[in-house]
Design a protein around this motif. Sequence first.
Motif, short mmCIF file in Angstrom:
data_model
loop_
_atom_site.label_atom_id
_atom_site.label_comp_id
_atom_site.label_asym_id
_atom_site.label_seq_id
_atom_site.Cartn_x
_atom_site.Cartn_y
_atom_site.Cartn_z
N LEU A 1 0.55 -1.28 0.05
CA LEU A 1 0.07 0.23 -0.15
C LEU A 1 0.59 1.35 -0.13
O LEU A 1 0.99 1.66 0.64
CB LEU A 1 -0.94 -0.10 1.03
CG LEU A 1 -1.81 -0.63 1.33
CD1 LEU A 1 -3.06 -0.96 2.67
CD2 LEU A 1 -2.42 -1.49 -0.14
N PHE B 1 -3.04 6.51 -3.14
CA PHE B 1 -4.04 7.27 -2.48
C PHE B 1 -3.74 8.84 -3.34
O PHE B 1 -5.30 9.40 -3.38
CB PHE B 1 -4.44 7.10 -0.99
CG PHE B 1 -4.38 5.68 -0.49
CD1 PHE B 1 -5.55 5.28 -0.01
CD2 PHE B 1 -3.20 5.13 -0.54
CE1 PHE B 1 -6.01 4.18 0.47
CE2 PHE B 1 -3.73 3.56 -0.41
CZ PHE B 1 -4.86 3.29 0.35
N GLY C 1 -6.69 9.02 5.49
CA GLY C 1 -7.34 8.43 5.19
C GLY C 1 -6.25 7.03 4.58
O GLY C 1 -6.82 5.50 4.88
N PHE C 2 -5.27 7.06 4.49
CA PHE C 2 -3.65 6.28 4.10
C PHE C 2 -3.53 5.27 5.15
O PHE C 2 -4.10 3.74 5.37
CB PHE C 2 -2.61 7.29 3.16
CG PHE C 2 -1.71 5.53 3.29
CD1 PHE C 2 -2.49 4.98 2.71
CD2 PHE C 2 -1.05 6.58 4.09
CE1 PHE C 2 -0.54 4.30 2.73
CE2 PHE C 2 0.67 5.75 3.99
CZ PHE C 2 0.70 4.41 3.21
N ARG D 1 -5.98 4.83 8.00
CA ARG D 1 -7.11 3.68 8.20
C ARG D 1 -7.33 2.91 6.92
O ARG D 1 -7.51 1.42 7.48
CB ARG D 1 -8.30 4.59 7.67
CG ARG D 1 -8.59 5.71 9.97
CD ARG D 1 -8.80 6.92 9.86
NE ARG D 1 -9.07 7.90 10.66
CZ ARG D 1 -7.58 8.54 11.39
NH1 ARG D 1 -6.10 8.41 10.29
NH2 ARG D 1 -7.74 9.06 12.84
N ALA D 2 -6.65 2.72 6.08
CA ALA D 2 -6.89 2.03 4.98
C ALA D 2 -5.35 0.59 5.46
O ALA D 2 -5.85 0.11 5.36
CB ALA D 2 -6.32 2.17 3.47
N GLY E 1 -7.10 -1.04 8.19
CA GLY E 1 -8.24 -1.85 8.35
C GLY E 1 -7.76 -3.28 7.46
O GLY E 1 -8.28 -4.43 7.56
N MET E 2 -6.46 -3.45 7.00
CA MET E 2 -6.56 -4.45 6.36
C MET E 2 -5.83 -5.31 6.62
O MET E 2 -5.79 -6.41 7.05
CB MET E 2 -5.20 -4.06 4.71
CG MET E 2 -5.94 -3.01 3.50
SD MET E 2 -7.04 -4.79 3.12
CE MET E 2 -5.20 -5.96 2.27
#
Length: 210
Positions: free
Chosen positions: A56, A61, A85-86, A88-89, A92-93
């Motif tokens: 990622l 992003f 947002g990055f 949190r992504a 989450g992953m």
Amino acid sequence: MRGPGDEVPASPESSEDPARARSGRIIFLNGTSSSGKSSIAQALLQILDGDPCFHLPVDAFHAMRARREVSCEAMPQLLRRTWKGFHRAVAGMAAAGNNVVMDHVLSEEWRLLDCLGLFKAKEVVLVGVHCSLEELERRERERGDRPPGLAARQFHHVHAHGLYDIECDTTTTSAMDCARQISNFLPHQPVPTAFEQLTAALRPDLPTAD
């Protein structure tokens, strides 16, 4: 044969209590622009054993944003929301059990503080990706897709927190050799991790992990 949109039958793991699900490992590559983070990440995906990793990159992003003009006044807040947002992504992953290789530029203190509050500290491998300023500037000129002087502006800020699990230098070392150093280190990561130590020092407001 199932297509990409077909449902997959539920497995025993799908009914697992989310609170007890295994958290994925985050290999956190931090360095300036043009320091070689993405190249190291791609090399890691080739050589790491076990479950597949996801790379990622923060640049991906930024690239998702609609191509339209944004005022100078609005841009800082837009960029901040993108970074958040990055973060949190990635969180989450990892929370879903995926191993992640992320590349980042910790040139502002709030970015590290935000990540400390989101990631499971004992599952983070914090990697310092270094490169000489002269070589960074050479790569920047050669690439031509970065604002001139970007790496120089980040150079004295990115590693200001001063603590890593492992560090590598891409000035003369290839991305694959750096990836091998990181891969060989993983089974021997010390406790507490760098992220655990940074959390204790910089985010005492957070609850102590079990």
